[in-house]
Design an enzyme around this catalytic site. Structure first.
Site, mmCIF file in Angstrom:
data_model
loop_
_atom_site.group_PDB
_atom_site.id
_atom_site.type_symbol
_atom_site.label_atom_id
_atom_site.label_comp_id
_atom_site.label_asym_id
_atom_site.label_seq_id
_atom_site.Cartn_x
_atom_site.Cartn_y
_atom_site.Cartn_z
ATOM 1 N N GLU A 227 35.934 39.990 41.084
ATOM 2 C CA GLU A 227 35.329 41.290 41.400
ATOM 3 C C GLU A 227 34.401 41.846 40.320
ATOM 4 O OE1 GLU A 227 38.486 43.444 44.295
ATOM 5 O OE2 GLU A 227 39.085 43.378 42.214
HETATM 6 C C1 TNX Z 1 42.041 42.717 44.564
HETATM 7 S S1 TNX Z 1 43.110 40.032 43.963
HETATM 8 C C2 TNX Z 1 42.112 42.472 43.203
HETATM 9 C C3 TNX Z 1 42.990 43.311 42.375
HETATM 10 C C4 TNX Z 1 43.622 44.420 43.162
HETATM 11 C C5 TNX Z 1 44.085 43.869 44.484
HETATM 12 C C6 TNX Z 1 44.849 44.843 45.314
HETATM 13 C C7 TNX Z 1 42.128 40.155 42.865
HETATM 14 C C8 TNX Z 1 41.811 38.944 42.194
HETATM 15 N N1 TNX Z 1 41.585 41.375 42.609
HETATM 16 O O1 TNX Z 1 42.250 43.836 41.288
HETATM 17 O O2 TNX Z 1 44.679 44.924 42.433
HETATM 18 O O3 TNX Z 1 42.968 43.440 45.212
HETATM 19 O O4 TNX Z 1 45.389 44.231 46.431
#
Ligand code: TNX
Length: 526
Positions: free
Chosen positions: A343
């Protein structure tokens, strides 16, 4: 009300021992004694035999292995027997002198040619239980299987009966081995912090289901949770808060080493994660020089994602990463370092790829295999690197081109997803994850072109909405037990209608252990 009757389901070979008749549902019933029918995860092969083994006074544990891990397992078995039948704790002897009426024999074969270091054989005969494995891990798993043949009260620590009693279990031969080498859980200790004792409790519960990896998400925007001696502000400032503004916290390296050692005793490898280049506000707020602007932001206690990134153009960033990976690698015996990589919304794709490739070399220089969330699959990865699949819509071509895969698709195994619309805790960006949704999919068949690359599966629990272990347990149980079953049991035995019966058999044990589990619909909780 309609009376519901469920036939005890037979596993392994079909024999007359399976014909147990209907189990009636009713409020007055005391929980039935556990049998091999309820063992979770389901063993690879179960052959019922005729006759019973009776635990009671006079039983001894026989173990000649000098390996301290095996001695510890022998002691744990003795304790399980004491809790089951009362009286004094059975003695542990190094040779089978045939004096005892009944015995539990541990055999460490040390056979290097054994196909799988986690496999074991467990034979329950009328006078002797034999646990045989080529490694201590296999004996540990044999013990977990045996434990699940014992009644729920073996989980009470301070059990004491006025009179010693006996307890009989069915004779059986179990030959067991895991389907996948990687059977993991992840705990996000960054969004909310969990103390060492709390994580140890989670380890205890995971070990019951033969989970062998615990991935700790040690840094995110809201908190930096592990001491880095060369960058002390990371925990001083970066560890000082959490989601919602609570006091946060962090592990000293000594505490982390203690946690790792505890996990090792449970045959669980700790996988440390420092998420980068995004999800780094806690680090950025601790050291101004890690920011391209040269200014440190305020600590963050909200739940947005994607806004933070290390300054990928500055050399100091890579000196920082090198120090962090070196210090963590030095206190981590496991082979892995998880570098996050998810992300990132503030870098160009080119900047992102170059960053991941550089970090991968740093991780390798400290002797670890790099793991990253599935975004890293866009970079040129080393043959040893591992991609952790999480986005349900991640590029199938990139996943198929990845060197190794761990599967954590959010719409299946994210333990922070709500069970259904009525669940108070959790998120639902990937949909609702019912018990059946978590179990009823085939990891090997879920992604085309990845055969042979899948190390296994892992169930992450992100902690934006969970502030204490009661909350963690509510989201984790029962789904983490189902994921453990999916990761261990043979593909040929994958069957929801049978798994839900095994699951129902766990509830009296969880109650005895004080687990705050979700009593979801569709399960005959016993
Ligand atoms: C996505 S899963 C994220 C996390 C959040 C999560 C909540 C991932 C690699 N990144 O930063 O906590 O969703 O479900």
């Amino acid at each position: 009300m309609k009376r519901v009757a469920i036939w005890t389901v037979c596993i392994g070979l079909v024999t007359t021992a399976c014909a147990r008749g209907p189990r009636a549902k009713g409020p007055q019933r005391t929980p039935p004694a556990a049998t091999w029918n309820d063992i979770m995860p389901l063993p690879a092969s179960v052959e019922p035999r005729s006759g019973r083994f009776t635990l009671g006074a006079g039983i001894v544990i026989v173990s000649s292995a000098t390996d301290p891990a095996v001695s510890r397992i022998a002691g744990q078995i003795a304790e399980l027997v004491r809790r089951t039948v009362g009286g004094s704790r059975p003695g542990i002897v190094s040779s089978n002198d045939e004096q005892s009426s009944t015995r539990i024999v541990l055999v460490l074969t040390n056979d290097p040619s054994a196909a799988d270091s986690e496999s074991y054989d467990l034979t329950v005969a009328e006078k002797e239980i034999t646990m045989r494995a080529s490694s201590a891990a296999g004996l540990f798993y044999a013990m977990q299987t045996f434990r699940q043949m014992l009644p729920y009260w073996c989980e009470y620590e301070a059990v004491s009966f006025p009179q010693p009693r006996t307890f009989s279990i069915d004779t059986v031969h179990i030959a067991d081995r895991p389907r996948f080498a990687w059977r993991g859980a992840m705990l996000d200790v960054a969004r909310h912090f969990f103390a060492v004792e709390e994580v140890k409790r989670y380890i205890d519960l995971l070990a019951l289901y033969k989970i062998n990896r615990l991935h700790l998400h040690l840094a995110d925007d809201q908190g930096w949770r592990i001491e880095i001696k060369s960058w002390p502000e990371l925990t001083k400032r970066g560890g000082s808060t959490e989601v919602g503004g609570g006091p946060g916290g962090f592990y000293t390296q000594e505490q982390y080493a203690d946690l790792v050692a505890y996990a090792v005793q449970h045959f669980i490898t700790i996988v440390p994660e420092i998420d980068m280049p995004g999800h780094t506000n806690a680090g950025l707020s601790s050291y101004a020089e890690l920011n391209c602007s040269g200014r440190a932001p305020e600590p963050y206690t909200g739940t947005e994602v994607g806004f933070s990134a290390l300054c990928v153009e500055r050399d100091v960033t890579y000196r920082f990463i090198d120090d962090v990976v070196r210090e963590i690698a030095a206190v981590t015996p496991g082979a892995y370092f998880h570098a996050g990589g998810d992300e990132v919304k503030t870098l160009t794709p080119e900047q992102y790829k170059q960053f991941i490739e550089r970090v991968q070399t740093i991780v390798q220089s400290h002797g670890k295999q790099m793991i990253g969330w599935d975004e890293i699959a866009s970079a040129k990865l080393l043959p040893s690197s591992i991609v952790q699949h999480w986005r349900p819509d991640a590029s199938r071509e990139q996943l198929a081109a990845s060197p190794h895969l761990i599967l954590s698709p959010a719409n299946r195994v994210y333990l922070d997803m709500k069970y259904d619309e009525a669940t108070a805790l959790g998120l639902h960006w990937a949909g609702y994850v019912s018990q059946r949704q978590a179990y009823d999919w085939d990891p090997a068949g879920s992604l085309e072109g990845t055969a042979g690359k899948i190390l296994g599966i892992e169930a992450p629990l992100w902690s934006e909405t969970v502030a204490n272990m009661r909350d963690v347990e509510y989201l984790a149980f029962p789904r983490v037990a189902l994921v453990a079953d999916l990761g261990w049991a043979p593909a040929s035995q994958h069957n929801w209608s049978k798994a839900r019966l095994r699951l129902g058999g766990q509830s009296s044990r969880w109650t005895a252990l004080g687990v705050n589990f979700y009593r979801g619909p569709d399960i005959e909780w016993r």
